[in-house]
Design an enzyme around this catalytic site. Structure first.
Site, PDB file in Angstrom:
ATOM      1  CE1 TYR A 202      -4.009   2.294   1.023  1.00  8.66           C
ATOM      2  CE2 TYR A 202      -2.685   3.136   2.584  1.00  8.66           C
ATOM      3  CZ  TYR A 202      -3.970   3.112   1.712  1.00  8.66           C
ATOM      4  OH  TYR A 202      -4.430   4.253   1.955  1.00  8.66           O
ATOM      5  CE  LYS A 206      -3.574   5.181  -1.290  1.00  9.26           C
ATOM      6  NZ  LYS A 206      -4.748   5.428  -2.332  1.00  9.26           N
TER       7      LYS A 206
HETATM    8  P1  NAI Z   1     -13.239   2.722   1.586  1.00 11.71           P
HETATM    9  O1  NAI Z   1     -13.070   1.308   1.753  1.00 11.71           O
HETATM   10  O2  NAI Z   1     -14.512   3.345   2.520  1.00 11.71           O
HETATM   11  O3  NAI Z   1     -13.933   3.055  -0.011  1.00 11.71           O
HETATM   12  C1  NAI Z   1     -12.929   2.840  -1.012  1.00 11.71           C
HETATM   13  C2  NAI Z   1     -13.973   2.341  -2.290  1.00 11.71           C
HETATM   14  O4  NAI Z   1     -13.149   1.894  -3.169  1.00 11.71           O
HETATM   15  C3  NAI Z   1     -14.780   1.006  -1.908  1.00 11.71           C
HETATM   16  O5  NAI Z   1     -16.302   1.311  -1.780  1.00 11.71           O
HETATM   17  C4  NAI Z   1     -14.407  -0.118  -2.623  1.00 11.71           C
HETATM   18  O6  NAI Z   1     -15.494  -0.920  -3.050  1.00 11.71           O
HETATM   19  C5  NAI Z   1     -13.828   0.765  -3.924  1.00 11.71           C
HETATM   20  N1  NAI Z   1     -12.985   0.010  -4.942  1.00 11.71           N
HETATM   21  C6  NAI Z   1     -12.056  -0.906  -4.327  1.00 11.71           C
HETATM   22  N2  NAI Z   1     -11.433  -1.330  -5.400  1.00 11.71           N
HETATM   23  C7  NAI Z   1     -12.044  -0.797  -6.554  1.00 11.71           C
HETATM   24  C8  NAI Z   1     -11.721  -0.971  -7.952  1.00 11.71           C
HETATM   25  N3  NAI Z   1     -11.050  -1.855  -8.381  1.00 11.71           N
HETATM   26  N4  NAI Z   1     -12.644  -0.407  -8.915  1.00 11.71           N
HETATM   27  C9  NAI Z   1     -13.659   0.379  -8.362  1.00 11.71           C
HETATM   28  N5  NAI Z   1     -13.813   0.738  -6.941  1.00 11.71           N
HETATM   29  C10 NAI Z   1     -13.034  -0.024  -6.162  1.00 11.71           C
HETATM   30  O7  NAI Z   1     -12.135   3.682   1.801  1.00 11.71           O
HETATM   31  P2  NAI Z   1     -11.902   5.450   2.085  1.00 11.71           P
HETATM   32  O8  NAI Z   1     -11.238   5.337   3.404  1.00 11.71           O
HETATM   33  O9  NAI Z   1     -12.831   6.017   1.674  1.00 11.71           O
HETATM   34  O10 NAI Z   1     -10.631   5.548   0.971  1.00 11.71           O
HETATM   35  C11 NAI Z   1     -10.805   6.298  -0.210  1.00 11.71           C
HETATM   36  C12 NAI Z   1      -9.326   6.359  -0.581  1.00 11.71           C
HETATM   37  O11 NAI Z   1      -8.467   7.189   0.095  1.00 11.71           O
HETATM   38  C13 NAI Z   1      -8.473   5.065  -0.764  1.00 11.71           C
HETATM   39  O12 NAI Z   1      -7.424   5.393  -1.856  1.00 11.71           O
HETATM   40  C14 NAI Z   1      -7.658   5.016   0.414  1.00 11.71           C
HETATM   41  O13 NAI Z   1      -6.340   4.273   0.228  1.00 11.71           O
HETATM   42  C15 NAI Z   1      -7.557   6.669   0.748  1.00 11.71           C
HETATM   43  N6  NAI Z   1      -6.943   6.751   2.033  1.00 11.71           N
HETATM   44  C16 NAI Z   1      -7.744   6.781   3.111  1.00 11.71           C
HETATM   45  C17 NAI Z   1      -7.565   6.887   4.430  1.00 11.71           C
HETATM   46  C18 NAI Z   1      -8.426   7.099   5.518  1.00 11.71           C
HETATM   47  O14 NAI Z   1      -8.092   7.604   6.478  1.00 11.71           O
HETATM   48  N7  NAI Z   1      -9.517   6.745   5.187  1.00 11.71           N
HETATM   49  C19 NAI Z   1      -5.849   7.149   4.474  1.00 11.71           C
HETATM   50  C20 NAI Z   1      -5.099   7.556   3.658  1.00 11.71           C
HETATM   51  C21 NAI Z   1      -5.487   7.083   2.202  1.00 11.71           C
END
Ligand code: NAI
Length: 352
Positions: A202, A206
Site C-alpha cells: 500500500y 501510494k
Molecule cells: P473505503 O474502503 O471506504 O472506500 C474505498 C472504495 O473503493 C470502496 O467502496 C471499494 O469498493 C472501492 N474500490 C476498491 N477497489 C475498486 C476497484 N478496483 N474499482 C472500483 N472501486 C473500487 O475507503 P476510504 O477510506 O474511503 O478510502 C478512499 C481512498 O482514500 C483510498 O484510496 C484510500 O487508500 C485513501 N486513504 C484513506 C485514508 C483514510 O483514513 N480513510 C487514509 C489515507 C488514504
C-alpha cells in the site's frame, strides 16, 4: 501504527482545550463567492462509500454531474458472487435532491482493468458528454508484514491504487487535452509518505501516485490540465479497525471533501502539489532538500590507495544528513539550479 498506538496518542491530547464552534467561526470572516460546478462532469472512483461518496455528494450539491464508480467488493478487493450496489445508493441520494444539484449515474467497472477504466470514461461521455474532473480514489487494503506478504497481495494493491489511477487518468487524458481543461486528484496516504508496518504494498503504491501526479501536472500544463494529490485521513470501512471510536468522531470523511472540491474547481490554480486533509485540518506537504556539502576531495575509484572517499562521507555525515537550513524544492529545474550553483561555487579539476 495500530489502533493502540493511536489510542495512546488520543488520550495524551485529550486534555487540550478545543475552541467552541462559536469561537472557531469567529475567524470565518471575509466570505468569498460560492464555488459551483454547474455544467461540469466529475468521475469519482471508489465513490460508493467513505471518502469518495462524500466527494460525490459535495460536487453534485454544487451542480456537477457525477459518475459514481465503485466495483462493490470487500475491503481486500474480493468481489465474490454478489456485488454490493453501493454506487446506486449514492446516486439515489443525489438524484432525489433539489434542482440546483447535478445528476448522478452509477458505474460498477473495476478501475484496475483496462477495459473497465475505459468503460467508466465512456459512461461519463455517454451520459454527460464531457469529463472535467477525475478523482482517483478507489482503494483496497491487504495488510501483512513484508515476510508474510504474498506476491498476489502486492500485485492486487498496486493494481488498484496505482494501475487503476493510471488507467482511468489515461482513458480521460485525450478528452481533457482536447477540451483544454481538466482537474485530476490522486489519493495518497501517510503510509506512503512515512511508511507503515504491514503496508509495504500500500505504501509503495501510494507514494508512486505522487510521482504520477507530479508528472501529469507537468505534462498537462500546456493543456490546462491540473493534477494534485490528497493525503486524507478519515473514519471509513478502510480504517474501521484502525481509528478508535473517539477519534473517528473528529475524522468524518465529509470533512475532507471541501479540500478535494477546491482542488477540482476551475478557480484553483494549484498543480503538482500534495495536500493533507484530516478532520478539519488542512495543510501542504512538500519535499525539502538539506543544505548538504560539496566534497571536493571525492574522486573516482581507484586513483590511489590513500584517497579518502568513503571516509570523507563519514566525516561530513552531520552536514550531509542535516535538514537544518533545508530549502523546499518544487521542481526538477529548482533542484538542478541548486546543484549547478554548488558546482559554480566549487570549481573543480575535471576528472580524467
Ligand atoms: P473505503 O474502503 O471506504 O472506500 C474505498 C472504495 O473503493 C470502496 O467502496 C471499494 O469498493 C472501492 N474500490 C476498491 N477497489 C475498486 C476497484 N478496483 N474499482 C472500483 N472501486 C473500487 O475507503 P476510504 O477510506 O474511503 O478510502 C478512499 C481512498 O482514500 C483510498 O484510496 C484510500 O487508500 C485513501 N486513504 C484513506 C485514508 C483514510 O483514513 N480513510 C487514509 C489515507 C488514504
Amino acid at each position: 501504527m495500530n489502533s493502540n498506538h493511536i489510542l495512546t496518542l488520543v488520550n495524551k491530547f485529550k486534555t487540550v482545550r478545543l475552541p467552541t464552534t462559536a469561537n472557531a467561526n469567529r475567524f470565518n470572516s471575509g466570505l468569498s463567492k460560492t464555488l459551483r460546478f454547474d455544467g461540469q462532469t466529475a468521475v469519482l472512483t471508489g465513490a460508493g462509500r467513505g471518502l469518495g461518496r462524500c466527494y460525490a455528494l459535495l460536487l453534485a450539491s454544487r451542480g456537477a454531474n457525477v459518475v459514481v464508480n465503485d466495483f462493490g467488493g470487500t475491503r481486500s478487493g474480493d468481489q465474490g458472487e454478489i456485488k454490493e450496489q453501493v454506487a446506486d445508493k449514492v446516486c439515489d441520494e443525489i438524484n432525489q435532491k433539489h434542482a440546483s444539484c447535478g445528476k448522478a449515474v452509477a458505474n460498477y467497472d473495476s478501475v484496475s482493468c483496462e477495459k473497465g477504466a475505459q468503460n467508466l470514461i465512456n459512461c461519463a461521455i455517454k451520459h454527460f458528454n464531457r469529463v472535467d474532473i477525475l478523482i482517483n480514489n478507489a482503494g483496497i487494503l491487504r495488510d501483512k508484514s513484508f515476510i508474510k506478504m504474498s506476491i498476489e497481495d502486492w500485485d492486487q494493491v498496486c493494481n488498484i491504487h496505482l494501475r487503476g489511477s493510471f488507467l482511468v487518468s489515461k482513458a480521460c487524458w485525450p478528452i481533457m487535452r482536447q477540451q483544454e481543461y481538466g482537474k485530476i486528484v490522486m489519493t495518497s496516504s501517510t503510509s506512503g509518505l512515512y511508511g507503515n508496518f504491514g503496508q509495504a504494498n500500500y505504501a509503495a503504491a501510494k507514494m508512486a501516485l505522487i510521482g504520477l501526479s507530479n508528472t501529469l501536472a507537468i505534462e498537462g500544463k500546456k493543456s490546462n490540465i491540473y493534477c494534485n494529490t490528497v493525503v486524507p485521513m478519515a473514519a471509513s470501512r478502510m480504517t474501521q479497525d484502525i481509528i478508535p471510536e473517539e477519534l473517528a468522531k473528529r475524522l468524518k470523511p465529509a470533512y475532507v471533501a471541501p479540500l478535494v472540491a477546491w482542488l477540482s474547481h476551475k478557480d484553483c490554480q494549484e498543480s503538482g502539489t500534495i495536500f493533507e486533509g484530516a478532520g478539519k485540518w488542512f495543510g501542504r506537504h512538500s519535499l525539502q532538500r538539506g543544505r548538504g556539502k560539496y566534497l571536493s576531495g571525492i574522486c573516482e575509484y581507484p586513483h590511489n590507495e590513500d584517497e579518502r572517499t568513503v571516509e570523507l562521507i563519514s566525516e561530513n555525515w552531520n552536514e550531509i544528513s542535516s535538514l537544518q537550513a533545508a530549502t523546499q524544492v518544487d521542481s526538477f529545474t529548482g533542484h538542478m539550479s541548486m546543484l549547478l550553483e554548488e558546482f559554480e561555487n566549487n570549481p573543480d579539476k575535471v576528472d580524467q
